[in-house]
Motif scaffolding. Structure first.
Motif: not given
Length: 183
Positions: A113-118, A121-125, A133-136, A143-146
């Motif tokens: 879910m976290e990957r889907s959400l990230m 979030a990137l796709k819709c700016k 999500l990254l700072s969590s 996560k950073h590579i994604t």
């Protein structure tokens, strides 16, 4: 709801009958559980029926993390990125705590879910959501590579370098995969 869920699974090849069963379940006002939602969302994913998923979401008003996660993954997989973020930001955070609590780790999101959400979030700016999500988990290299790869797909060099620098500042041992990804 169990019976309706099984009927939807069994009749998945007949969209008209599934729609009729779904409409009957909603009309009768059944209390939809996560299992029922999973059956309906599975059918919706197979057929691309976003409207049925929207109707289910409106009917359920889910408050359980598994159901909310299923909706976020469905919307993200269906390229309904705004809806995925909207399920997370107002609903999931309202029910399970503020972004501050989430970033401190009190809200545990499953990795899928976290990957889907990230990605959504990137796709819709919605970079603020992606950064939250990254700072969590600042040392989570995957996560950073994604995020770097998503920035590359969007041709966002500044974003990719920024993510790399945040990983570098976290003190994580950088490996060749990270350097290759940023390159």
């Amino acid at each position: 709801d169990v019976t309706y869920g099984l009927l939807i699974k069994g009749l998945a090849a007949d969209a008209t009958r599934v729609q009729a069963i779904f409409d009957e379940a909603i009309e009768k006002g059944i209390e939809a559980t996560s299992d029922f939602a999973a059956s309906v969302l599975s059918f919706c994913a197979q057929t691309g029926n976003v409207q049925m998923a929207d109707n289910l979401y409106a009917h359920m008003k889910p408050e359980q993390l598994p159901a909310l996660s299923a909706f976020i993954r469905f919307y993200s997989d269906s390229e309904q990125y705004e809806k995925a973020c909207d399920v997370y930001e107002p609903d999931l955070l309202r029910i399970h705590g503020s972004e501050e609590n989430q970033s401190r780790g009190t809200l545990h999101l499953d990795a899928r879910m976290e990957r889907s959400l990230m990605n959504a979030a990137l796709k819709c700016k919605r970079s603020h959501l992606a950064n939250t999500l990254l700072s969590s988990s600042p040392s989570d290299i995957a996560k950073h590579i994604t995020m770097i790869r998503n920035c590359a797909a969007e041709k966002d060099l500044k974003g990719a370098v920024g993510i790399f620098e945040s990983l570098e500042k976290s003190g994580v041992d950088l490996n060749p995969v990270i350097y290759n990804t940023v390159l």
